[in-house]
Design an enzyme around this catalytic site. Sequence first.
Site, short mmCIF file in Angstrom:
data_model
loop_
_atom_site.label_atom_id
_atom_site.label_comp_id
_atom_site.label_asym_id
_atom_site.label_seq_id
_atom_site.Cartn_x
_atom_site.Cartn_y
_atom_site.Cartn_z
N THR A 132 0.85 -1.18 0.00
CA THR A 132 0.00 0.00 0.00
C THR A 132 0.90 1.25 0.00
O THR A 132 2.06 1.19 0.41
CB THR A 132 -0.94 -0.02 1.24
OG1 THR A 132 -1.86 1.06 1.13
CG2 THR A 132 -0.17 0.12 2.55
N SER A 162 -4.72 -2.70 0.56
CA SER A 162 -6.03 -3.12 1.07
C SER A 162 -6.88 -3.71 -0.06
O SER A 162 -7.78 -4.51 0.19
CB SER A 162 -6.75 -1.93 1.70
OG SER A 162 -6.95 -0.92 0.72
N GLU A 163 -6.58 -3.31 -1.29
CA GLU A 163 -7.38 -3.82 -2.42
C GLU A 163 -6.99 -5.24 -2.81
O GLU A 163 -7.56 -5.82 -3.74
CB GLU A 163 -7.30 -2.85 -3.61
CG GLU A 163 -8.21 -1.65 -3.39
CD GLU A 163 -8.19 -0.63 -4.52
OE1 GLU A 163 -7.37 -0.75 -5.42
OE2 GLU A 163 -9.01 0.29 -4.48
N HIS A 184 -6.52 2.15 -12.98
CA HIS A 184 -7.55 3.16 -13.29
C HIS A 184 -7.25 3.83 -14.63
O HIS A 184 -7.04 5.05 -14.69
CB HIS A 184 -7.57 4.24 -12.19
CG HIS A 184 -7.58 3.71 -10.79
ND1 HIS A 184 -6.90 4.33 -9.77
CD2 HIS A 184 -8.17 2.63 -10.22
CE1 HIS A 184 -7.08 3.67 -8.63
NE2 HIS A 184 -7.84 2.62 -8.88
N HIS A 245 -14.89 3.48 -10.49
CA HIS A 245 -13.60 3.19 -9.89
C HIS A 245 -12.50 2.92 -10.93
O HIS A 245 -11.63 3.76 -11.12
CB HIS A 245 -13.78 1.98 -8.94
CG HIS A 245 -12.55 1.65 -8.16
ND1 HIS A 245 -12.57 0.89 -7.03
CD2 HIS A 245 -11.24 1.95 -8.37
CE1 HIS A 245 -11.35 0.75 -6.55
NE2 HIS A 245 -10.51 1.39 -7.36
ZN LIG Z 1 -8.46 1.25 -7.25
#
Ligand SMILES: [Zn+2]
Length: 364
Positions: A132, A162-163, A184, A245
């Site tokens: 992270t 965390s993803e 993204h 997202h």
């Molecule tokens: Zn993301």
Amino acid sequence: MKSGTKSIDLGGRRLIAMRDVQDAVTAGATSIVAAENCVVTPSARDFLQQHGVELVTEKSAGGSQQAAQPASSAIAGPSVVNRRLFSTPEAEAIKKEICSVGRKLWMRQFVDGNGGNISYRIGPNEVLCSPTLVSKYDLTPDDIGMTDLEGVQIAGAKPRTSELLLHLEIYKVVPEAKAVVHCHPPHATAYAITGRVPPNLIIPEFEVFVGKVAVSPYETPGTQAFAETVLPYVKSHNTVLLSNHGIVCWADTVTHAEWYAEVLETYCWTLMLAAQLGAPISRISEEQGSDLLAIKKKLGLPDIRFDASRMKECQLSDLEVPNSIALEPTPCDGPTGRSGTTTDGDLESLVRSVTDAVMDAMEK
Ligand SMILES: [Zn+2]
């Protein structure tokens, strides 16, 4: 019962899913009683573990209770961890590959700030992943950590992203998935924020490597609920638009998962440029499209159009909207064909796919 403890009896349930345990925790439960033959979904077990709630199994209706195995020993996936995998020559090579893929994502402007994440399933219960709060441009092999399939970090100096939970849900339900890339990219994310999908049968490479793209409903990133949004789609799609997202892709290697992100992003961008020309966009014929699908099948890539029972609802292209580059998702793009808020139908299919994964794992 000790003071400050509260047990909630779910002994009448055959299945305990995320919503049940969320309700129980909201009601202040410190332990949950489940029937011995009840299936508890992996994410529900994770949730209980994260909230320090004990899972107690009941031998039979009205029978004596015994403490269950800790929630961490989830049904899906083996619970034994092989720490040595972290420093094998294979792991060292994959750490380098993750870094070079991270740099590609940043150079192509598919990630921003510390956004995006990359993982590789190096063992049955071991996953290498990016940390992270590190830009994907700056990743070094020493930044890469290793977790088990429940997200518990077992190696590496920096905390995991965390993803990662999103990646783990994909590994649990798609055995072919060895690598996951989440990013993204702007043009694909433009589709994700409109809840629309690009039409098919326009560019062969897109048809073969990605094809039908699904749109999963929005949930807060980094949460278990977010991770589970993709479950109904990932068996038959290697690329999913995540509403409001970004995107997620899975493949056999980290490099290939990044390729699919590139293929989707370039496709979305090209369509937008073509639309500005104001001239009709020409299509590949259905017959020629079948040739492309045959190539795709040979490569072992998933496509919902291979599912004969769904071919009626998923014709190869979307010819009824001749010049639109942004289509409403159809049933072929996922079980509900819609993005946005989660309906009971969405939840049901979610629970069903989680249950299937649990049953598969139990059978093994
Ligand atoms: Zn993301």
